[in-house]
Design a protein around this motif. Structure first.
Motif, mmCIF file in Angstrom:
data_model
loop_
_atom_site.group_PDB
_atom_site.id
_atom_site.type_symbol
_atom_site.label_atom_id
_atom_site.label_comp_id
_atom_site.label_asym_id
_atom_site.label_seq_id
_atom_site.Cartn_x
_atom_site.Cartn_y
_atom_site.Cartn_z
ATOM 1 N N ALA A 95 5.686 -1.565 -9.404
ATOM 2 C CA ALA A 95 6.664 -0.831 -10.193
ATOM 3 C C ALA A 95 6.665 -1.298 -11.643
ATOM 4 N N LYS A 96 6.524 -2.596 -11.853
ATOM 5 C CA LYS A 96 6.514 -3.151 -13.209
ATOM 6 C C LYS A 96 5.325 -2.620 -14.003
ATOM 7 N N ILE A 97 4.161 -2.566 -13.342
ATOM 8 C CA ILE A 97 2.963 -2.056 -14.007
ATOM 9 C C ILE A 97 3.113 -0.571 -14.331
ATOM 10 N N VAL A 98 3.604 0.194 -13.351
ATOM 11 C CA VAL A 98 3.747 1.649 -13.525
ATOM 12 C C VAL A 98 4.726 1.971 -14.646
ATOM 13 N N VAL A 99 5.866 1.275 -14.662
ATOM 14 C CA VAL A 99 6.876 1.523 -15.691
ATOM 15 C C VAL A 99 6.349 1.115 -17.069
ATOM 16 N N GLY A 100 5.676 -0.033 -17.136
ATOM 17 C CA GLY A 100 5.147 -0.513 -18.411
ATOM 18 C C GLY A 100 4.142 0.446 -19.015
ATOM 19 N N ARG A 101 3.176 0.866 -18.213
ATOM 20 C CA ARG A 101 2.166 1.797 -18.710
ATOM 21 C C ARG A 101 2.768 3.180 -18.938
ATOM 22 N N GLY A 102 3.740 3.540 -18.086
ATOM 23 C CA GLY A 102 4.384 4.838 -18.247
ATOM 24 C C GLY A 102 5.120 4.957 -19.564
#
Length: 310
Positions: free
Chosen positions: A70-77
């Motif tokens: 989730a952290k990766i997805v939100v950051g890149r998002g």
């Protein structure tokens, strides 16, 4: 995931169902179509689309939460959202300039041209939408030679097709608008905006490479710098007393800067720093000829020059 597995039917259904049902409702119900009924129709259409994605999905639909993912997805998002927003600001800033400094009627012409340019962008971008995940996957490898060869294929075939479609559609619209002289002001603007679309088509593949290498934030900075250029050039156009459609030159200037810097940054990742090579990708001779002829048709108001591109 459906694009990866070549199951485009459900994607097409998702894209078509809501506008189609809304259109049918508007035709059949007319003035009886109110806001509540329209909301219900759109909700049902989107709900059916949502359910179709879950039926016989190629991947598991089991829901779970992992904080690390989730952290990766939100950051890149967030970075991708800012990048997309900065690109939208390029056109929005120029439209704002027209709304502030020119007449409402001229704003109408300019906005119509922007809408037509956006429609053309969606037309030529539909193919890219389908193949984007596969291209992203191909460019995520660190085989620099393979990446260069793949980018060359994109430029030789896809980008050339985009530019050709844009010019052909522009020529058709110019002929059509001769029968509707009230829209001539929009066609002048559209010609300039098409120049910008031809320029930015060069970034296809290169922007994907940067995203594959997690360089979205750098692209956002390039986009914001381009917005500043658009505002500066647009204000200069107004200051010298040029007609409203030349505000489009600000968009072209911003897009040109954005395209050059994106291509340059992507090629640097592939250890290519030769300015001649960068320029060849940014502005090959056939693209330069198209741009010069379309620009000339604007300045001398001659449609036959535009047909010389064909």
């Amino acid at each position: 995931k459906y694009r990866i597995y070549n199951t485009y039917g459900r994607i097409n259904y998702n894209q078509i169902i809501a506008p189609l049902i809304t259109f049918i409702a508007a035709i059949t119900l007319g003035h009886n179509l109110n806001a509540i009924l329209l909301f219900a129709i759109i909700f049902i259409a989107n709900a059916s689309s949502f359910i179709s994605f879950f039926y016989k999905s190629p991947l598991s639909n089991r829901l779970y939460f992992r904080k690390s993912i989730a952290k990766i997805v939100v950051g890149r998002g967030v970075h991708l959202m800012l990048y997309s927003f900065s690109i939208q600001l390029i056109t929005l800033s120029a439209t704002t300039m027209v709304s502030v400094f020119y007449l409402p009627a001229e704003l109408g012409y300019f906005s119509l041209a922007v809408s037509m340019a956006n429609a053309l962008t969606m037309l030529v971008g539909s193919i890219w939408f389908m193949v984007y995940p596969k291209i992203l996957n191909r460019l995520s490898t660190h085989d620099k030679r393979a990446n260069v060869m793949y980018l060359n294929k994109i430029h030789d075939y896809y980008v050339f097709c985009i530019d050709s479609i844009l010019v052909v559609v522009l020529a058709i619209l110019v002929v059509v608008c001769r029968f509707f002289p009230q829209y001539i002001g929009s066609i002048y603007t559209l010609r300039i905006l098409i120049v910008g679309q031809i320029i930015i088509s060069s970034t296809n593949g290169f922007s994907t490479l940067l995203i594959a290498r997690k360089k979205e934030f750098e692209m956002t900075k390039i986009g914001l710098l381009s917005v500043l250029v658009v505002a500066t050039v647009s204000f200069t156009v107004y200051y010298i007393g040029a007609k409203f459609y030349f505000i489009g030159a600000g968009i072209v200037a911003g897009i040109a800067l954005y395209s050059f810097l994106v291509i340059r940054r992507a090629l640097m990742l592939l250890d290519i720093r030769d300015i001649k090579v960068i320029t060849q990708y940014f502005m090959p001779y056939r693209k330069l000829l198209m741009i010069l002829l379309i620009s000339l048709s604007v300045f001398i108001d001659a449609d036959y020059v535009l047909y010389g591109v064909l």
